[in-house]
Write a protein that holds these residues in place. Structure first.
Motif, PDB file in Angstrom:
ATOM      1  N   GLU A 140       0.833  -1.209   0.000  1.00 17.91           N
ATOM      2  CA  GLU A 140       0.000   0.000   0.000  1.00 17.91           C
ATOM      3  C   GLU A 140       0.866   1.257   0.000  1.00 17.91           C
ATOM      4  O   GLU A 140       2.009   1.255   0.473  1.00 17.91           O
ATOM      5  N   HIS A 170       0.355  -7.567  -1.434  1.00 20.04           N
ATOM      6  CA  HIS A 170      -0.574  -6.561  -0.921  1.00 20.04           C
ATOM      7  C   HIS A 170      -1.636  -7.203  -0.042  1.00 20.04           C
ATOM      8  O   HIS A 170      -1.942  -6.716   1.060  1.00 20.04           O
ATOM      9  N   TYR A 179      -0.320  -1.389   7.363  1.00 20.82           N
ATOM     10  CA  TYR A 179      -0.135  -2.022   6.048  1.00 20.82           C
ATOM     11  C   TYR A 179       1.259  -2.630   5.894  1.00 20.82           C
ATOM     12  O   TYR A 179       1.723  -2.869   4.778  1.00 20.82           O
TER      13      TYR A 179
END
Length: 231
Positions: A140, A170, A179
């Motif tokens: 991200e 991801h 993330y």
């Protein structure tokens, strides 16, 4: 057959990506099924080390996907004059598989069309030189999430189109704090234990982006090898 290449940008060229495994500083913990895949890719020289710790000729800081297709970026010997970095890496290392991730830099200034065209050329060259490309989605970038989603869709769609394996990094980071990113919101995070924790796959360490990257890279290699054996 027992050599792979790493192709990408700073997230790939980083010593935090797979090199500890090549130096036998790892603990698979609950992932013992990956023992054979580590051994398999550790035994053969891949130019300057085994596949895990060999410095790639097709990865460099700041590269977008076009960088590996640009002859001026070849790193000198053993690359020939006007040789693409990607072709140089494959010619010298002679891998059967390439772990490929571009897009973290592309997404900031390039169009989806440009990105797809370069990724397609990378895939085409890989296949023509007998290399199976494993395409990774990118982590991200919180400030431009919609663009990241578009670029990751390109990765997945191209893999479907060309019947290639996808390493969905991801998705693997979806439940990781921040993330799986470090303080710069660009590169993966690393565990407090530093270098020795990068391939020590405890539940605590798997809360960091580079640890997840190292584990999922092994899982991608393992899964592809399974499919090749079945085939």
């Amino acid at each position: 057959a027992d050599v792979f290449s790493k192709v990408g940008d700073s997230i790939t060229v980083s010593p935090y990506f797979l090199t500890t495994i090549g130096h036998e500083r790892y603990d698979l913990r609950d992932h013992g099924y990956l023992t054979d895949i580590v051994r398999y890719y550790s035994e053969t020289n891949a130019r300057d080390g085994n596949s895990f710790n060999n410095p790639s000729l097709a990865a460099a800081e700041g590269w977008a996907a076009w960088g590996v297709l640009y002859p001026a970026f070849s790193l000198g010997p053993p690359c020939y004059a006007n040789e693409l970095p990607l072709r140089c890496e494959y010619r010298v290392v002679r891998p059967s598989i390439a772990l490929i991730m571009f897009g973290t830099n592309d997404v900031g200034y390039r169009t989806p069309h440009q990105y797809r065209a370069d990724l397609l050329q990378i895939v085409t060259i890989s296949e023509a030189m007998g290399v199976i490309p494993i395409l990774s989605t990118i982590p991200e970038r919180p400030e431009i999430q919609p663009q990241v989603a578009i670029f990751n869709s390109i990765v997945r769609d191209l893999a479907i189109e060309r019947l290639l394996p996808v390493w969905d990094y991801h998705a693997a980071l979806a439940s990781v704090p921040r993330y799986g990113l470090g303080r710069d919101n660009l590169h993966p995070s690393s565990p407090p234990s530093g270098y020795d924790g990068l391939a020590d796959f405890t539940a605590e360490n798997l809360q960091y982006g580079y640890v997840v990257r190292n584990l999922t890279a092994l899982q991608a290699l393992y899964r592809v090898q399974q499919l090749l054996m079945v085939g």
